[in-house]
Design a protein around this motif. Sequence first.
Motif, mmCIF file in Angstrom:
data_model
loop_
_atom_site.group_PDB
_atom_site.id
_atom_site.type_symbol
_atom_site.label_atom_id
_atom_site.label_comp_id
_atom_site.label_asym_id
_atom_site.label_seq_id
_atom_site.Cartn_x
_atom_site.Cartn_y
_atom_site.Cartn_z
ATOM 1 N N ASN A 31 24.512 -9.188 -104.970
ATOM 2 C CA ASN A 31 25.741 -9.988 -104.925
ATOM 3 C C ASN A 31 25.430 -11.476 -105.024
ATOM 4 O O ASN A 31 26.077 -12.212 -105.763
ATOM 5 C CB ASN A 31 26.525 -9.688 -103.649
ATOM 6 N N GLU A 32 24.402 -11.909 -104.275
ATOM 7 C CA GLU A 32 24.012 -13.325 -104.286
ATOM 8 C C GLU A 32 23.560 -13.758 -105.671
ATOM 9 O O GLU A 32 23.685 -14.928 -106.034
ATOM 10 C CB GLU A 32 22.863 -13.569 -103.303
ATOM 11 N N SER A 33 22.998 -12.821 -106.440
ATOM 12 C CA SER A 33 22.464 -13.169 -107.753
ATOM 13 C C SER A 33 23.539 -13.057 -108.838
ATOM 14 O O SER A 33 23.236 -13.212 -110.009
ATOM 15 C CB SER A 33 21.294 -12.244 -108.101
ATOM 16 N N GLY A 34 24.771 -12.773 -108.447
ATOM 17 C CA GLY A 34 25.837 -12.641 -109.428
ATOM 18 C C GLY A 34 25.787 -11.309 -110.141
ATOM 19 O O GLY A 34 26.334 -11.153 -111.236
ATOM 20 N N ARG A 35 25.090 -10.335 -109.564
ATOM 21 C CA ARG A 35 24.986 -9.011 -110.192
ATOM 22 C C ARG A 35 25.605 -7.954 -109.289
ATOM 23 O O ARG A 35 25.073 -6.860 -109.140
ATOM 24 C CB ARG A 35 23.518 -8.684 -110.441
ATOM 25 N N GLY A 36 26.694 -8.317 -108.698
ATOM 26 C CA GLY A 36 27.326 -7.434 -107.724
ATOM 27 C C GLY A 36 27.957 -6.188 -108.321
ATOM 28 O O GLY A 36 28.165 -5.201 -107.621
ATOM 29 N N ALA A 37 28.240 -6.234 -109.631
ATOM 30 C CA ALA A 37 28.973 -5.125 -110.250
ATOM 31 C C ALA A 37 28.281 -3.785 -110.028
ATOM 32 O O ALA A 37 28.933 -2.768 -109.833
ATOM 33 C CB ALA A 37 29.153 -5.390 -111.739
#
Length: 177
Positions: A31-37
Amino acid sequence: MDLTTYAELAVLLVNGADRLESLAGLRLLLNESGRGARAARATRADLEAMRALRAELVAVFESADAGEEDDAVARLNALLIRHPVHPLISGHDGQRWHLHLNEDGGIADQYAVGCVMGLAALVTDLGVDRLGLCDAAPCRRAFLDTSSNRSRRYCSERCASRANVAAYRARKRRVAV
Ligand SMILES: [Zn+2]
Ligand SMILES: [Zn+2]
């Protein structure tokens, strides 16, 4: 697309040892890395693969920090071979057409492609000596030195001021003796 921004993924993972202690931690990191999907679908196998990837990235930063440029580059090249890029043009969510580096493979494969392409771009644009580990012992967190004069030594302002205070006290002790 500025690939060097992807190098931040490597820093996040290298500094995220505590995140890799559990699946919940891995989901937080994604989530922190913008890959939460894809975070909700992360499995134990993904966690193991992310730990292995982290160990390899730590070795890259250690070599670079020690000035062993050939070794750092050899490690990055090995990672580039192991994690091939499959770029695709994507235009989701009303955005302009833009490149995605990797649509297939597991969570760690996708993460690895981002890290490794980012580090490869940074190292070839700016130099291997831009990858560093914090000098404020015992910190050793990773950072990217994007300063104009390659002067960065610490991972954060906090570590920089801690190191400055320690150096000041050491000087004072020397004067007192
Ligand atoms: Zn996109
Ligand atoms: Zn630090």
